[in-house]
Design an enzyme around this catalytic site. Structure first.
Site, PDB file in Angstrom:
ATOM      1  N   ASN A  94      63.257  22.530  54.932  1.00  0.00           N
ATOM      2  CA  ASN A  94      63.332  22.330  56.383  1.00  0.00           C
ATOM      3  C   ASN A  94      64.757  22.164  56.912  1.00  0.00           C
ATOM      4  OD1 ASN A  94      62.229  21.306  59.104  1.00  0.00           O
ATOM      5  ND2 ASN A  94      63.442  19.574  58.361  1.00  0.00           N
ATOM      6  N   TYR A 158      72.534  32.314  62.912  1.00  0.00           N
ATOM      7  CA  TYR A 158      71.270  31.558  62.980  1.00  0.00           C
ATOM      8  C   TYR A 158      70.059  32.502  62.923  1.00  0.00           C
ATOM      9  CZ  TYR A 158      67.832  28.012  64.126  1.00  0.00           C
ATOM     10  OH  TYR A 158      66.739  27.177  64.070  1.00  0.00           O
ATOM     11  N   LYS A 162      67.468  32.955  59.704  1.00  0.00           N
ATOM     12  CA  LYS A 162      66.049  32.624  59.896  1.00  0.00           C
ATOM     13  C   LYS A 162      65.166  33.858  59.652  1.00  0.00           C
ATOM     14  CE  LYS A 162      66.469  28.220  60.718  1.00  0.00           C
ATOM     15  NZ  LYS A 162      65.939  27.230  59.771  1.00  0.00           N
TER      16      LYS A 162
HETATM   17  P1  NAD Z   1      67.949  18.320  63.276  1.00  0.00           P
HETATM   18  O1  NAD Z   1      69.347  18.712  63.527  1.00  0.00           O
HETATM   19  O2  NAD Z   1      67.432  17.057  63.866  1.00  0.00           O
HETATM   20  O3  NAD Z   1      67.628  18.303  61.722  1.00  0.00           O
HETATM   21  C1  NAD Z   1      68.248  19.163  60.819  1.00  0.00           C
HETATM   22  C2  NAD Z   1      68.119  18.539  59.458  1.00  0.00           C
HETATM   23  O4  NAD Z   1      68.823  19.361  58.502  1.00  0.00           O
HETATM   24  C3  NAD Z   1      68.776  17.148  59.415  1.00  0.00           C
HETATM   25  O5  NAD Z   1      67.952  16.280  58.679  1.00  0.00           O
HETATM   26  C4  NAD Z   1      70.069  17.410  58.694  1.00  0.00           C
HETATM   27  O6  NAD Z   1      70.533  16.290  57.971  1.00  0.00           O
HETATM   28  C5  NAD Z   1      69.692  18.545  57.749  1.00  0.00           C
HETATM   29  N1  NAD Z   1      70.902  19.264  57.360  1.00  0.00           N
HETATM   30  C6  NAD Z   1      71.743  19.938  58.166  1.00  0.00           C
HETATM   31  N2  NAD Z   1      72.773  20.395  57.437  1.00  0.00           N
HETATM   32  C7  NAD Z   1      72.578  20.004  56.159  1.00  0.00           C
HETATM   33  C8  NAD Z   1      73.296  20.163  54.942  1.00  0.00           C
HETATM   34  N3  NAD Z   1      74.455  20.813  54.894  1.00  0.00           N
HETATM   35  N4  NAD Z   1      72.788  19.617  53.824  1.00  0.00           N
HETATM   36  C9  NAD Z   1      71.626  18.954  53.855  1.00  0.00           C
HETATM   37  N5  NAD Z   1      70.887  18.761  54.967  1.00  0.00           N
HETATM   38  C10 NAD Z   1      71.375  19.283  56.110  1.00  0.00           C
HETATM   39  O7  NAD Z   1      67.101  19.541  63.796  1.00  0.00           O
HETATM   40  P2  NAD Z   1      65.561  19.923  63.670  1.00  0.00           P
HETATM   41  O8  NAD Z   1      65.231  20.543  64.948  1.00  0.00           O
HETATM   42  O9  NAD Z   1      64.737  18.807  63.161  1.00  0.00           O
HETATM   43  O10 NAD Z   1      65.662  21.093  62.573  1.00  0.00           O
HETATM   44  C11 NAD Z   1      64.803  21.189  61.460  1.00  0.00           C
HETATM   45  C12 NAD Z   1      64.578  22.653  61.147  1.00  0.00           C
HETATM   46  O11 NAD Z   1      63.893  23.264  62.249  1.00  0.00           O
HETATM   47  C13 NAD Z   1      65.854  23.455  60.951  1.00  0.00           C
HETATM   48  O12 NAD Z   1      65.682  24.366  59.887  1.00  0.00           O
HETATM   49  C14 NAD Z   1      65.980  24.214  62.259  1.00  0.00           C
HETATM   50  O13 NAD Z   1      66.721  25.416  62.120  1.00  0.00           O
HETATM   51  C15 NAD Z   1      64.530  24.468  62.591  1.00  0.00           C
HETATM   52  N6  NAD Z   1      64.274  24.780  63.992  1.00  0.00           N
HETATM   53  C16 NAD Z   1      64.552  23.897  64.971  1.00  0.00           C
HETATM   54  C17 NAD Z   1      64.307  24.246  66.283  1.00  0.00           C
HETATM   55  C18 NAD Z   1      64.592  23.305  67.443  1.00  0.00           C
HETATM   56  O14 NAD Z   1      64.511  23.748  68.594  1.00  0.00           O
HETATM   57  N7  NAD Z   1      64.881  22.030  67.202  1.00  0.00           N
HETATM   58  C19 NAD Z   1      63.767  25.501  66.589  1.00  0.00           C
HETATM   59  C20 NAD Z   1      63.487  26.380  65.555  1.00  0.00           C
HETATM   60  C21 NAD Z   1      63.749  26.014  64.253  1.00  0.00           C
END
Ligand code: NAD
Length: 255
Positions: A94, A158, A162
């Protein structure tokens, strides 16, 4: 919703200290799983762990901060989980980072950093989990994005990473279906987490208005989909990319 569904099951989740990952950690724990969640930094992992113990001191949960692209660290992590709980049933890749930098300003270092977390980590963490998952007939769930399907107006790495996650999901699903391991991904739309927190109000409003359901997703919307895909209700689903997006299409924002 998934009461007792995950009793005795062991779940490993990357990016579990906040946002979507943290909602998933809470969801799986509340429904009986033992959870190892990974965080970027030890402090954020410890803080999240304390919050979970506040909810229920009896939760069986551990946290680690590892480099998700480090093959030795992944192997050590899985050995530690096996030593503690004896099995791994679900891996959720994730962790992810966004990137909005326009191509002409994009540095190679940013390209590499985004590819590492969003794509290479999925390969590394899955590769060393697969033998354990074969034993439990477990599953992998990857967090992709609608940007991986429709692309997005800015920030090339990005959507590229993905899209790769969606392709890797299907590839792994084909490879390991004969072993009873299911591999699926979720493509969230816009979810209200730290990832979108810096969006200015006008941009939030524009995006919000372009979402047919007229709201951002909540982290729990995605966590629920993860639990569905990990549950016995999804036992015939593999190679799927489940959009959880309120009908959102990023390409709507271009015009
Ligand atoms: P967030 O930024 O709150 O969480 C991202 C998580 O990834 C965090 O826990 C962070 O510590 C971890 N992370 C980032 N870089 C890292 C690294 N180098 N090493 C280890 N861990 C790392 O955002 P989120 O929205 O909870 O994102 C979770 C997933 O959902 C991601 O893959 C993101 O791409 C995907 N996503 C999010 C959205 C959105 O709108 N929030 C939309 C589509 C997909």
């Amino acid at each position: 919703m998934f009461e007792n569904e995950f009793n005795g099951k062991v779940v490993v989740i990357s990016g579990g200290s906040r946002g979507i990952g943290f909602a998933a950690v809470k969801g799986f724990l509340a429904n009986g799983a033992k959870v190892c969640f990974l965080s970027h930094y030890e402090e954020t992992g410890a803080k999240a762990l304390a919050a979970l113990k506040e909810i229920n001191p009896d939760y069986e949960v551990m946290t680690k901060a590892i480099d998700l692209c480090d093959f030795k660290a992944a192997q050590e992590l899985y050995k530690e989980v096996i030593a503690k709980w004896g099995r791994i049933d679900v891996l959720i890749n994730n962790a992810g980072v966004d990137s909005n930098t326009w191509l002409t300003r994009l540095k190679q270092s940013e390209w590499d950093a985004v590819c590492n977390v969003n794509q290479k980590a999925v390969f590394n963490m899955s590769k060393y989990a697969i033998d354990y998952l074969k034993k439990t007939k477990g599953c992998i769930i990857n967090t992709a994005s609608v940007a991986g399907i429709y692309s997005s107006p800015a920030g090339m790495p990005y959507p590229a990473t993905k899209a790769a996650v969606i392709a890797m999901t299907k590839s792994m699903a084909y490879s390991f279906a004969p072993n009873g391991v299911r591999v699926n991904c979720i493509a969230p739309g816009v979810v209200d987490t730290d990832m979108v927190a810096s969006m200015p109000k006008f941009a939030r409003d524009t995006v919000n208005n372009s979402i047919p359901m007229k709201r951002f997703g909540e982290p729990e919307d995605i966590a629920n989909a993860m639990m569905f895909l990990a549950s016995s209700a999804a036992s015939y689903i593999t190679g799927a990319c489940l959009q959880v997006d309120g009908g959102f299409r990023p390409t709507n924002l271009i015009n």
